[in-house]
Design an enzyme around this catalytic site. Sequence first.
Site, short mmCIF file in Angstrom:
data_model
loop_
_atom_site.label_atom_id
_atom_site.label_comp_id
_atom_site.label_asym_id
_atom_site.label_seq_id
_atom_site.Cartn_x
_atom_site.Cartn_y
_atom_site.Cartn_z
CB CYS A 75 -0.96 0.00 1.19
SG CYS A 75 -0.19 -0.28 2.79
CG HIS A 188 -4.56 0.70 3.98
ND1 HIS A 188 -3.92 -0.22 3.17
CD2 HIS A 188 -5.38 1.42 3.16
CE1 HIS A 188 -4.33 -0.07 1.93
NE2 HIS A 188 -5.21 0.93 1.89
CG ASP A 206 -8.38 1.66 0.27
OD1 ASP A 206 -7.31 1.11 0.00
OD2 ASP A 206 -9.11 1.30 1.21
#
Length: 246
Positions: A75, A188, A206
């Site tokens: 991520c 995250h 995201d």
Amino acid sequence: MRHKTFQPTVTFSRWLIVALGMVGGMAISQPLALPPALIAFNSPKGEELFLKSNARDDYWNLSIQFVTQINQAYCGVASMVMVLNSLGIPAPTASQYQPYRTFTQENFFDNPATQQVLSPNVVRRQGMTLEELGKLLGSYPVTVQVYHSADSSLEEFRRLAVKNLSQPGNFVLVNYLRSKIGQERGGHISPLAAYNRESDRFLILDVARYKYPPVWVSAQDLWQAMATTDPTAGKTRGFVLVSRRQ
Ligand code: CA
């Protein structure tokens, strides 16, 4: 008789195929359901929040560089690739696009200075901390400011992020604990793209696009998810401001 005994078998087979299809479909699945506190970008309300957003300058560049993380620990790498490309930082050649140059999650670690901070193998295994995110970005010609939530406040975060989202040439990355905003589930990292003042919500692009759509999250909820301790770092999560090095 033969016909009669055959028929239930066909019916059972069909049932089995449908049932397996449903199980298989669930396994590979669409994005997960969102909790009520989050608003999907691709919903009527999400669209309205964007159209009425007063700080969305960063959305335009990030949206054309929006990528999906290539593995479940990348991520941070995916977020940095989006930001470096959006800032127009000189990129290496991408082997799959030769002779064109662009940052990809595959060539991000080609830079020796980047490898010195952390190897791609380590990131593939355990992701990265907020501090490592800042150092990895700093191995490229950008200015980076790292804010651990313990050293900042919701008010400061909101002020800095809203200002940044209204300006070209700089970006905001957030490091938060998904479970605190009702998502699955660990730490995250993703870029912010916009802010809506009336609802006091930020839009997160995201990078786990196989899992969740971009969401509008309240500043308070996002802050609480950043104000969590990353056990690997032994420090709180937080946010990073990135701009071109002057
Ligand atoms: Ca900006």
